[in-house]
Write a protein that holds these residues in place. Structure first.
Motif, short mmCIF file in Angstrom:
data_model
loop_
_atom_site.label_atom_id
_atom_site.label_comp_id
_atom_site.label_asym_id
_atom_site.label_seq_id
_atom_site.Cartn_x
_atom_site.Cartn_y
_atom_site.Cartn_z
N GLU A 274 42.34 2.16 -28.13
CA GLU A 274 43.10 3.32 -27.64
C GLU A 274 42.35 4.61 -27.95
OE1 GLU A 274 47.60 5.20 -27.79
OE2 GLU A 274 47.16 3.40 -28.92
N MET A 275 42.32 5.50 -26.95
CA MET A 275 41.61 6.77 -27.11
C MET A 275 42.44 7.91 -26.54
SD MET A 275 37.75 5.78 -25.81
CE MET A 275 37.10 7.40 -26.23
N HIS A 276 42.28 9.10 -27.13
CA HIS A 276 42.87 10.29 -26.52
C HIS A 276 42.16 10.53 -25.20
CE1 HIS A 276 44.26 11.25 -30.69
NE2 HIS A 276 45.35 11.44 -29.97
N CYS A 277 42.90 10.92 -24.19
CA CYS A 277 42.31 11.12 -22.86
C CYS A 277 41.23 12.19 -22.87
CB CYS A 277 43.40 11.43 -21.85
SG CYS A 277 44.47 10.00 -21.56
N GLY A 278 41.41 13.24 -23.65
CA GLY A 278 40.38 14.27 -23.76
C GLY A 278 39.06 13.71 -24.25
N ASP A 279 39.13 12.74 -25.18
CA ASP A 279 37.91 12.11 -25.68
C ASP A 279 37.24 11.27 -24.58
OD1 ASP A 279 38.33 13.25 -28.17
OD2 ASP A 279 39.36 11.48 -28.96
N ILE A 280 38.05 10.66 -23.73
CA ILE A 280 37.51 9.87 -22.61
C ILE A 280 36.80 10.80 -21.64
CG2 ILE A 280 38.11 8.43 -20.61
CD1 ILE A 280 40.51 7.40 -22.35
#
Length: 109
Positions: free
Chosen positions: A41-47
């Motif tokens: 799971e990742m924060h969308c901003g990091d993606i």
């Protein structure tokens, strides 16, 4: 609100093979799937930062991934995160995700 969130996410068992293949056919979507498969799971901003894309550019792709049962998006206040729904997707399409990811070459994407 929880009912609304669940309605936005398609159960992988309700997805056709052609829908699954369409979701995995786009190089950017495949990069998102590979990133989530590797990192969890990742924060969308990091993606967005990891892939060098804007939120606007990613919006359509996340919708396709969500509607194909591949990705679950969560809202945490103003932040959003995404995770790969690998167990559910693998149950619906055994071996498909492994076959695609094992043959994915990010350099050609």
């Amino acid at each position: 609100m929880e009912i609304m969130k669940n309605q936005l996410h398609t159960d992988p068992k309700d997805v056709t093979l052609s829908q699954a293949m369409f979701a995995l056919s786009d190089p950017l979507r495949l990069r998102i799937v590979a990133l989530l498969d590797t990192n969890g799971e990742m924060h969308c901003g990091d993606i967005y930062r990891a892939l060098g894309i804007t939120k606007t550019a990613a919006s359509h792709h996340f919708k396709v991934l969500r509607e194909s049962g591949l990705v679950w998006r969560d809202h945490h206040g103003l932040q959003q995160s995404a995770r790969l729904r690998r167990p559910e997707f693998d149950a619906a399409f055994p071996g498909l995700l492994d076959a695609v990811l094992n043959n994915f070459d990010e350099r050609s994407a």
